[in-house]
Enzyme design. Structure first.
Site, PDB file in Angstrom:
ATOM      1  N   SER A  75      84.197  44.714  54.244  1.00 49.72           N
ATOM      2  CA  SER A  75      85.119  43.806  54.928  1.00 49.72           C
ATOM      3  C   SER A  75      86.556  44.291  54.857  1.00 49.72           C
ATOM      4  CB  SER A  75      85.024  42.404  54.321  1.00 49.72           C
ATOM      5  OG  SER A  75      85.334  42.455  52.945  1.00 49.72           O
ATOM      6  N   ASN A  93      80.164  36.112  57.873  1.00 48.21           N
ATOM      7  CA  ASN A  93      79.285  35.177  57.181  1.00 48.21           C
ATOM      8  C   ASN A  93      79.429  33.766  57.763  1.00 48.21           C
ATOM      9  OD1 ASN A  93      77.547  34.282  55.150  1.00 48.21           O
ATOM     10  ND2 ASN A  93      79.224  33.858  53.743  1.00 48.21           N
ATOM     11  N   HIS A 135      81.175  45.533  60.741  1.00 53.57           N
ATOM     12  CA  HIS A 135      81.577  44.415  59.886  1.00 53.57           C
ATOM     13  C   HIS A 135      81.068  43.108  60.471  1.00 53.57           C
ATOM     14  CE1 HIS A 135      84.933  41.660  58.208  1.00 53.57           C
ATOM     15  NE2 HIS A 135      83.874  41.642  57.433  1.00 53.57           N
ATOM     16  N   ASN A 179      90.325  40.303  59.414  1.00 52.73           N
ATOM     17  CA  ASN A 179      90.877  39.953  58.104  1.00 52.73           C
ATOM     18  C   ASN A 179      92.379  40.204  58.028  1.00 52.73           C
ATOM     19  OD1 ASN A 179      88.859  38.776  56.560  1.00 52.73           O
ATOM     20  ND2 ASN A 179      87.914  40.750  56.104  1.00 52.73           N
ATOM     21  N   GLU A 227      81.569  45.310  47.109  1.00 53.78           N
ATOM     22  CA  GLU A 227      82.798  45.930  47.611  1.00 53.78           C
ATOM     23  C   GLU A 227      83.471  46.814  46.551  1.00 53.78           C
ATOM     24  OE1 GLU A 227      82.705  45.791  51.025  1.00 53.78           O
ATOM     25  OE2 GLU A 227      84.809  45.204  51.119  1.00 53.78           O
TER      26      GLU A 227
END
Lengths: 279, 222
Positions: free
Chosen positions: A114, A139, A136, A186, A87
């Protein structure tokens, strides 16, 4: 379809595994040989588990026949490229510049970032910005059913349609979300962690109680257990990214307690200690 | 435990309150409060408007009610105690957590005797004491999540996609907008506004919520 995945870390390997499980060919690329080796092992053991549990009908060799792991991306026979590199904006911007120069406009390009804005990642990809967007994954990729499809600045409707088809072919649910810091999932999740941290810090309740209350209301894990699972450092990094990209919106201000844990190396389950101890 | 448990502050108590209750919970409108005269316990589930809640609690105290389990997520228990003379004891609770059917409930200033009574009324739930604060635990977690989700909804992301995102991406038991529907938008608004008053602008209710409810909830000098 032939899907190139750039980056063979946890997410890249998970996307590659999901792709070959779904009948696609995956070309997983990474310049680091040790990382490639780990990805090979991770994918093989993930597939083996799925076969043993009856979730995957083919033989291990049959799945692995559809997987190539290489140090560099191919020049042709590519339908999709999914970038899953670390990232870092500058790194991803360079990758998208190179991909945009290398491939014709018929190749769709996606980032699995993310939290970094897609429009920011493709600033240097000026040939065909309309074929670049975000995919996106979550996990662990083979098990998580959701993919956020992110429409960046100049991303075309055709891209979104193609992305929906790809996501459906992977057996997942795609939701189209705006190109905002943290996207939807997120962003919506930030208060879960931040208010948990704040209320414990203020003495409203101990963290064990906060976790119990939320789990008692049906959440699979309270905020502190989630942070320990995903990594206190990873969670803090996402919060910081959202905070900075929203021009320091008070809602997303990181909490000092989390920062202290990260500095001490208490990163959660992976380090044996986070908010809880796991030794 | 034979007498019914009077429930005030709503004429349509949510099933989450009834879930697993060992007593009949009987709603009482404000016009019928005198039926609770001398009751050992009354439940006031209302989070707002606070002027009406204050008036109701004062009436219950005047009717000789001995104790009230009162929603304390929009006004602390300490604030509610200042409304009364002290003859009616108050125990605080989170009405949204009750509506959610949480198996671990948060209460404020509950004595051992109160905890025993609560466990007898709701034998399937565990009651834990937390500090007297606006939002307690669950409301303080869930309301800003809903507020964030509303921001996406107001930008054109569909309700289904938002809720799918939270359920499939975060494994939440419900999507944020489904939570809001369960609680009702007035509850969401009152909760966020109280949190905003206490903790600042990060809890400011999204304009969409305010627009949806109109000005009716702002009347009454809360």
């Amino acid at each position: 379809m032939n899907i190139v995945i750039i980056g063979s870390g946890t997410m890249g390997a998970g996307i590659a595994q999901t792709a070959i499980q779904s009948g696609h060919r995956a070309i997983l690329t990474d310049p680091d040989s040790a990382s490639r080796q780990r990805a090979q092992e991770r994918i093989s053991s993930g597939l083996q588990r799925g076969i043993e549990r009856g979730r995957l009908p083919e033989s291990l060799d049959s799945y692995l026949d559809r997987l190539s792991i290489k140090d560099a991306i191919p020049n042709s026979d590519v339908n999709w490229v999914i970038e899953a590199a670390p990232e870092r904006s500058e790194l991803k911007q360079k990758i998208f510049h190179d991909l945009d120069e290398r491939y014709p406009s018929t190749v769709w390009l996606a980032s699995n970032t993310s939290s970094i804005a897609i429009s920011k990642l493709k600033v240097n990809a000026s040939r065909h910005p309309e074929r670049i967007g975000g995919l996106h994954f979550f996990n662990p990729v083979p098990r998580m059913a959701l993919v956020e499809i992110i429409r960046g600045m100049d991303t075309s409707d055709e891209y979104v349609t193609a992305a929906r088809k790809l996501v459906a072919s992977l057996g997942k649910t795609g939701i189209v979300v705006p190109d905002r810091p943290g996207f939807l999932v997120n962003r919506v999740a930030r208060p879960y962690y931040l208010e948990g941290l704040r209320m414990v810090d203020e003495g409203v309740a101990p963290m064990e109680t906060v976790d119990q209350v939320m789990e008692g209301a049906g959440f699979p894990m309270g905020p502190f257990r989630v942070m320990d699972l995903v990594g206190v450092d990873v969670n803090l990094s996402v919060t910081k990214s959202v905070y900075e990209q929203t021009y320091y919106d008070e809602r997303y201000r990181p909490h000092g307690w989390q920062e202290q844990l990260v500095e001490r190396g208490y990163w959660g389950r992976k380090s044996g200690r986070g908010f809880y101890r796991y030794e | 435990m034979n007498e019914p448990l009077w429930m005030v502050g709503t004429t349509d108590p949510h099933e989450g309150w009834h879930q697993g209750a060992a007593l009949d919970m009987v709603p009482l409108s404000d016009a019928d409060l005198d039926r609770a005269q001398g009751a050992a316990w009354v439940v006031d589930s209302s989070a707002g408007p606070l002027d009406k809640k204050r008036q109701r609690l004062r009436m219950l105290e005047g009717l000789g009610v001995r104790a009230a389990l009162t929603a304390s997520t929009t006004a602390t228990l300490a604030a509610q105690q200042t409304w009364l003379t002290g003859s009616m004891r108050l125990v605080g609770c989170d009405p949204l957590l009750m509506m959610a059917g949480g198996s671990v409930q948060t209460v404020v200033q509950a004595t051992d005797g109160d905890l025993a009574w609560l466990s007898a009324v709701w034998p399937d739930r565990k009651f834990v004491g937390v500090a007297d604060s606006v939002g307690l635990v669950f409301s303080r977690e869930i309301l800003p999540i809903i507020n964030e989700a509303v921001d996406f909804f107001s930008q054109g992301v569909t309700e289904d996609e938002i809720d799918q995102g939270a359920r499939l991406g975060l494994n939440y038991p419900r999507g944020p907008l489904a939570w809001a529907k369960l609680f009702g938008w007035p509850q969401v608004f009152w909760g966020l506004r109280a949190l905003q008053d206490m903790y600042g602008t990060r809890f400011q209710p999204h304009p969409w919520i305010r627009a949806r409810l109109g000005s009716s909830l702002l009347d009454g000098g809360e």
